[in-house]
Design an enzyme around this catalytic site. Structure first.
Site, mmCIF file in Angstrom:
data_model
loop_
_atom_site.group_PDB
_atom_site.id
_atom_site.type_symbol
_atom_site.label_atom_id
_atom_site.label_comp_id
_atom_site.label_asym_id
_atom_site.label_seq_id
_atom_site.Cartn_x
_atom_site.Cartn_y
_atom_site.Cartn_z
ATOM 1 N N HIS A 22 0.719 -1.345 -0.099
ATOM 2 C CA HIS A 22 0.055 0.307 0.004
ATOM 3 C C HIS A 22 0.995 1.210 0.077
ATOM 4 C CE1 HIS A 22 -2.771 3.147 2.511
ATOM 5 N NE2 HIS A 22 -3.333 3.134 1.142
ATOM 6 N N ASP A 30 7.247 6.541 -20.897
ATOM 7 C CA ASP A 30 7.338 6.633 -22.380
ATOM 8 C C ASP A 30 8.411 6.434 -22.724
ATOM 9 O OD1 ASP A 30 8.898 8.979 -22.477
ATOM 10 O OD2 ASP A 30 6.659 10.124 -23.028
ATOM 11 N N ASP A 66 -4.715 3.249 -5.172
ATOM 12 C CA ASP A 66 -4.711 3.614 -3.500
ATOM 13 C C ASP A 66 -6.059 5.040 -3.547
ATOM 14 O OD1 ASP A 66 -4.622 4.588 -0.355
ATOM 15 O OD2 ASP A 66 -1.938 5.094 -1.281
ATOM 16 N N MET A 76 3.022 13.823 -15.635
ATOM 17 C CA MET A 76 3.786 14.758 -15.993
ATOM 18 C C MET A 76 3.198 15.591 -17.059
ATOM 19 S SD MET A 76 7.924 15.343 -17.931
ATOM 20 C CE MET A 76 8.566 13.592 -17.155
ATOM 21 N N TYR A 116 9.914 14.024 -12.277
ATOM 22 C CA TYR A 116 10.936 12.748 -11.632
ATOM 23 C C TYR A 116 11.703 12.678 -10.297
ATOM 24 C CZ TYR A 116 12.871 14.615 -16.645
ATOM 25 O OH TYR A 116 12.791 14.499 -18.000
ATOM 26 N N TYR A 134 4.829 13.109 -23.395
ATOM 27 C CA TYR A 134 4.179 13.520 -21.743
ATOM 28 C C TYR A 134 3.960 12.563 -21.725
ATOM 29 C CZ TYR A 134 6.518 17.998 -21.659
ATOM 30 O OH TYR A 134 6.656 19.442 -22.469
ATOM 31 N N ASN A 136 4.105 9.749 -19.380
ATOM 32 C CA ASN A 136 4.444 8.602 -18.219
ATOM 33 C C ASN A 136 3.290 9.135 -17.416
ATOM 34 O OD1 ASN A 136 7.403 8.908 -18.994
ATOM 35 N ND2 ASN A 136 7.205 10.920 -19.199
#
Length: 146
Positions: A22, A30, A66, A76, A116, A134, A136
């Site tokens: 958890h 990407d 979650d 991102m 990052y 973009y 990710n």
């Protein structure tokens, strides 16, 4: 091979998803993401040749998001001034909505360098061959409830 498990989920990726607890996070990166440099302190899994949407779909079949936080899925953000379009985000939101009854509300955005920093602390990073920019995404694991 196993019954009921998406075939795109390799034994290594399944093991990692199972090991995660958890609040642990996994990054689907990407093809342009600096996976190896970001993943120095975590597990890096190569899924070259696969796109993020197909992996996201397969992972969410077995991976609970979650429910104790508002945004267990984070993208991102586009860098200010960058004119890149991000239609893949709509695809992600459709996929997430199929597996979480909160729908698009669970998807947030994180500034590039903050993304990052979160990626460096992730349990694992999955390197894909995704060509979209973009593309990710960070997923935060929830609790399995039966």
């Amino acid at each position: 091979m196993l019954k009921g498990i998406p075939k795109i989920l390799s034994p290594e990726l399944l093991k990692v998803l199972c090991e995660m607890g958890h609040s642990d996070q996994i990054v689907l990166s990407d093809g342009n993401f600096p996976t190896e440099s970001m993943g120095k302190d975590c597990i890096v899994i190569r899924c070259d040749g696969h796109g993020v949407p197909e992996l996201l779909e397969a992972i969410l079949e077995v991976f609970p998001l979650d429910t104790y936080i508002e945004k267990p899925v984070n993208l991102m953000e586009v860098v200010p001034g960058d004119t890149v379009e991000t239609p893949i985000w709509d695809t992600y939101k459709e996929i997430v909505s199929k597996y979480d009854n909160r729908g698009n509300e669970v998807v947030g955005n994180i500034e590039r360098f903050a993304f990052y920093e979160k990626a460096k602390k992730a349990y694992a990073i999955v390197a894909t061959g995704e060509k979209a920019l973009y593309a990710n995404v960070i997923l935060q694991k929830g609790v399995v409830v039966d």
